[in-house]
Design an enzyme around this catalytic site. Structure first.
Site, PDB file in Angstrom:
ATOM      1  N   GLU A   1       0.822  -1.212   0.000  1.00 20.72           N
ATOM      2  CA  GLU A   1       0.000   0.000   0.000  1.00 20.72           C
ATOM      3  C   GLU A   1       0.859   1.266   0.000  1.00 20.72           C
ATOM      4  O   GLU A   1       0.822   2.065   0.951  1.00 20.72           O
ATOM      5  CB  GLU A   1      -0.961   0.006   1.185  1.00 20.72           C
ATOM      6  CG  GLU A   1      -2.022  -1.074   1.078  1.00 20.72           C
ATOM      7  CD  GLU A   1      -3.162  -0.901   2.072  1.00 20.72           C
ATOM      8  OE1 GLU A   1      -2.990  -0.175   3.068  1.00 20.72           O
ATOM      9  OE2 GLU A   1      -4.221  -1.502   1.852  1.00 20.72           O
TER      10      GLU A   1
ATOM     11  N   GLU B   1      -6.348  -7.857  -0.385  1.00 18.36           N
ATOM     12  CA  GLU B   1      -6.797  -7.764   1.009  1.00 18.36           C
ATOM     13  C   GLU B   1      -8.248  -7.352   1.047  1.00 18.36           C
ATOM     14  O   GLU B   1      -8.660  -6.446   0.323  1.00 18.36           O
ATOM     15  CB  GLU B   1      -6.039  -6.656   1.764  1.00 18.36           C
ATOM     16  CG  GLU B   1      -4.594  -6.899   2.050  1.00 18.36           C
ATOM     17  CD  GLU B   1      -3.998  -5.717   2.834  1.00 18.36           C
ATOM     18  OE1 GLU B   1      -4.748  -4.959   3.491  1.00 18.36           O
ATOM     19  OE2 GLU B   1      -2.771  -5.550   2.778  1.00 18.36           O
TER      20      GLU B   1
HETATM   21  C1  GAL Z   1      -4.211  -2.387   5.000  1.00 22.44           C
HETATM   22  C2  GAL Z   1      -2.794  -2.850   5.184  1.00 22.44           C
HETATM   23  C3  GAL Z   1      -2.714  -4.083   6.066  1.00 22.44           C
HETATM   24  C4  GAL Z   1      -3.591  -3.906   7.274  1.00 22.44           C
HETATM   25  C5  GAL Z   1      -4.995  -3.661   6.821  1.00 22.44           C
HETATM   26  C6  GAL Z   1      -5.977  -3.514   7.945  1.00 22.44           C
HETATM   27  O1  GAL Z   1      -4.241  -1.011   4.777  1.00 22.44           O
HETATM   28  O2  GAL Z   1      -2.189  -3.152   3.953  1.00 22.44           O
HETATM   29  O3  GAL Z   1      -1.376  -4.281   6.441  1.00 22.44           O
HETATM   30  O4  GAL Z   1      -3.127  -2.836   8.021  1.00 22.44           O
HETATM   31  O5  GAL Z   1      -5.041  -2.462   6.092  1.00 22.44           O
HETATM   32  O6  GAL Z   1      -7.278  -3.271   7.468  1.00 22.44           O
END
Ligand code: GAL
Length: 662
Positions: free
Chosen positions: A151, A307
């Site tokens: 990110e 994710e």
């Molecule tokens: C994303 C990040 C992850 C974790 C996640 C939590 O922004 O890439 O490492 O922090 O959010 O929702």
């Protein structure tokens, strides 16, 4: 797809952070991953401090064991380069790598992402680590993909330190070559800002009042490019060692600081992170929009959902848990919109650290839980959708989206702070979504000829080339729906003179002599029962027909919505922010005129998307309502294996995927 990681079907998994757990837990992890049907995990995202414990001293022992365990279990590895968060020794040894805010305040380490993107020291260290990982694991049979950093820009999209200032000057020199060209582009004759040398130029730091707008715009461009340079530096080092392993980094949908349309060509495959926002009244529409935007970054190719969450996150003021069934519904909605991999942050919910209240695939309460049961069920679903992988989403409507326009339209000292780019894009997106229409996002200078209708929301900044492409599209028979505050400036944020909307004036057959933004909360009435807020403008038709006029407000009696035939096409222009019902009517009319149809006719709240692949077509049907619903389809429903002879009954919240027979 040649660039696709070597994982069959729809890949399934998540971020796996075994270093947070004793090794005894790893065996259980692997057994559970097999039970859930996990096929790929992302390892090492935040492992720098444990991989390089002191400068140049690598400890790969634990990661070797993780790789071997996963490989024995047939689970593929997407290896992260671990460079998203430098370790404490690094910030201590090189404090000038820490980022500086606009006000000149240097941030401390102790959370994550504490680095200046322009720091050569940081880039070197990150690239060295990436290379070392490639040399160590490049030949490991479990490795299927590289995940660079994480990110980019999420917490520190811009750094205002002196090093960044020097890098900004180099970037400007490469763009403008001589300082007089910069003076012309930035309009520095205004407010005594004329520069005699590049050395005088600074980032738009905290100043007495508005910094030069073009300086701010170039700063956005520069900052996005600097992060990209971090990415390409790691990528190039890895490519030298493993030219055949695809490389990605995870995007964040509509994330303002990073121009993903510029970035995507530098990756082998695009991936995205998406989290529902509890405060959004229709989070599933927001999900769809993020997925469609990311698909557009990869020009429609299948992408990776890197994710999302099994249930609650930890970073919103109130973190809503997911309702039963929502996990699958969210995941399959991404697949409907082109994802060929479904991954979560993270595999096992943490015991410690800032994200310990974030859900995982394995919850704190263990496996006798709603979340775990749904994780296992989703694994089965994705297995049964294997044949969908590689197919593409079909859309007849495009919304033009542009990061440069976004940056520019929201600069300070504009006619109204109520003109927010994503709000306007979302208005049009949501209205189309509610009418069951599938949407592609497109770049303003794309070839638009495949679309029946093109929507142009607040494209404030537009290049001559893009304006010409849009004009060609309409004159060749295309239908356009364009909003206020479009076509106003060129790529340097210089006004297009002669009346608004400069670049689209002739195409739309209108000439606007003055903007009349509305007061906060003010509502104006239109002649066709519509209502507007935020904006009105004094428009003279110059060939266009008036579709609706203002009944009250500052411009009572003036045109509000127009339509103009240009060549073989038609262009609608809307001078206000229409309320939902009025916009729905206008969109329905534009769709009807353009011959746009949803994939199938379904009740409101039933999302239908078609993906097409080698000779087969797949109809995704998602019921976002509280009632069961019937939809027309013929074929085989892949999640249940049942034949569908003419119609399909979907429970409230349910999902079906039909391989269609025609
Ligand atoms: C994303 C990040 C992850 C974790 C996640 C939590 O922004 O890439 O490492 O922090 O959010 O929702």
């Amino acid at each position: 797809m040649s660039n696709w990681p070597r994982v069959p079907g729809i890949a399934y998994g998540g971020d796996y952070n075994p270093e947070q757990w004793p090794e005894s837990t790893w065996t259980e992890d692997i057994a559970l991953m097999r039970e859930a049907g996990v096929s790929m995990v992302t390892v090492g995202v935040f492992s720098w401090a444990l991989l390089e414990r002191r400068e140049g001293e690598f400890d790969f022992g634990w990661l070797d064991r993780v790789f071997d365990l996963l490989h024995e279990a047939g689970i593929a590895v997407d290896l992260a380069t671990a460079t998203a968060s430098p370790p404490p020794w690094f910030s201590r040894a090189y404090p000038d790598t820490l980022p500086v805010t606009k006000e000149g305040h240097r941030l401390w380490p102790g959370s994550r992402q504490a680095y200046c993107p322009s720091s050569t020291r940081y880039r070197q260290a990150a690239t060295n680590l990436a290379r070392a990982l490639a040399q160590r694991y490049g030949q490991h049979p479990a490795l299927v993909m590289w995940h660079i950093n994480n990110e980019y820009g999420c917490h520190v999209p811009q750094c205002y330190c002196d090093g960044s200032a020097a890098a900004f000057r180099n970037w400007l020199q490469a763009r403008y070559h001589d300082v007089e060209a910069l003076n012309a582009a930035w309009g520095t004759a205004f407010w005594s800002q004329h520069y005699t040398a590049f050395d005088e130029i600074l980032p738009p730091r905290s100043t007495p009042t508005w910094a030069n707008p073009t300086q701010q715009l170039d700063w956005y461009r520069f900052a996005s490019d600097e992060l990209l340079a971090c990415f390409t530096s790691e990528r190039d080092a890895i490519h030298e060692v493993t030219p055949d392993i695809p490389i990605t980094t995870n995007f964040m949908g509509a994330f303002k600081p990073v121009n993903y349309f510029d970035w995507a060509p530098h990756e082998d495959v695009v991936s995205n992170d998406h989290y529902l926002l509890g405060a959004d009244p229709s989070p599933h529409v927001q999900l769809a929009m993020s997925a469609d935007l990311v698909r557009a970054a990869g020009h429609g190719a299948p992408w990776i959902l890197m994710e999302h969450s099994t249930s609650a996150v930890n970073w919103q003021p109130r973190n809503l848990a997911k309702q039963p069934g929502q996990l699958a519904r969210n995941s399959l909605q991404h697949v409907a919109r082109g994802a060929d991999a479904v991954c979560f942050f993270q595999w096992r919910a943490s015991r410690a650290g800032a994200e310990k209240f974030h859900s995982g695939m394995v919850p704190h309460a263990g496996t006798d839980t709603k979340v775990w049961r749904e994780v296992v069920e989703l694994g089965k679903h994705l297995k049964s959708l294997g044949e969908v992988a590689g197919s593409r989403v079909q859309a007849e409507v495009a919304i033009l989206f542009d990061w440069n326009a976004w940056w520019a339209v929201e600069l300070d000292s504009h006619p109204s702070t109520d003109v927010q780019y994503l709000t306007i894009v979302r208005d049009y997106y949501e209205s189309l979504w509610r009418q069951g229409v599938t949407i592609d996002f497109a770049r303003p200078d794309d070839d638009l000829s495949a679309y029946k209708l093109v929507v142009v929301p607040a494209l404030y900044l537009v290049t001559d080339q893009a304006a010409a492409a849009i004009g060609d599209y309409v004159r060749a028979g295309g239908h356009l729906l364009c909003t206020f505050f479009s076509g106003i400036v060129d790529e340097n944020d210089a006004l297009r003179l002669g009346g608004y909307p400069g670049a689209f004036r002739d195409l739309l057959g209108v000439k606007v002599e003055e903007f009349f933004p509305l007061a906060e909360g003010e509502v104006v009435q239109l002649s066709d029962d519509a209502r507007g807020t935020v904006w009105t403008e004094a428009l003279h038709p110059a060939g266009a027909n008036v579709v609706a006029t203002y009944v009250d407000g500052p411009l009572a009696g003036w045109p509000a919505v127009t339509a103009h035939h240009a060549g073989d096409g038609l262009g609608h222009y809307v001078t206000t922010r229409l309320d939902q019902d009025s916009l729905a009517r206008l969109i329905a009319r534009c769709c009807a005129e353009a011959g746009v149809r949803p994939p199938i006719i379904a009740a409101s709240g039933i999302e239908v998307v078609r993906r097409r692949g080698d000779g087969a077509s797949y109809l995704f049907v998602i019921n976002h309502t509280q009632q069961e619903a019937d939809v027309q389809a013929v074929g085989e429903e892949l999640l249940t294996g049942r034949a569908v002879t003419d119609s399909l009954r979907l429970p409230a919240g349910g999902v079906a995927v039909v391989r269609e027979t025609h």
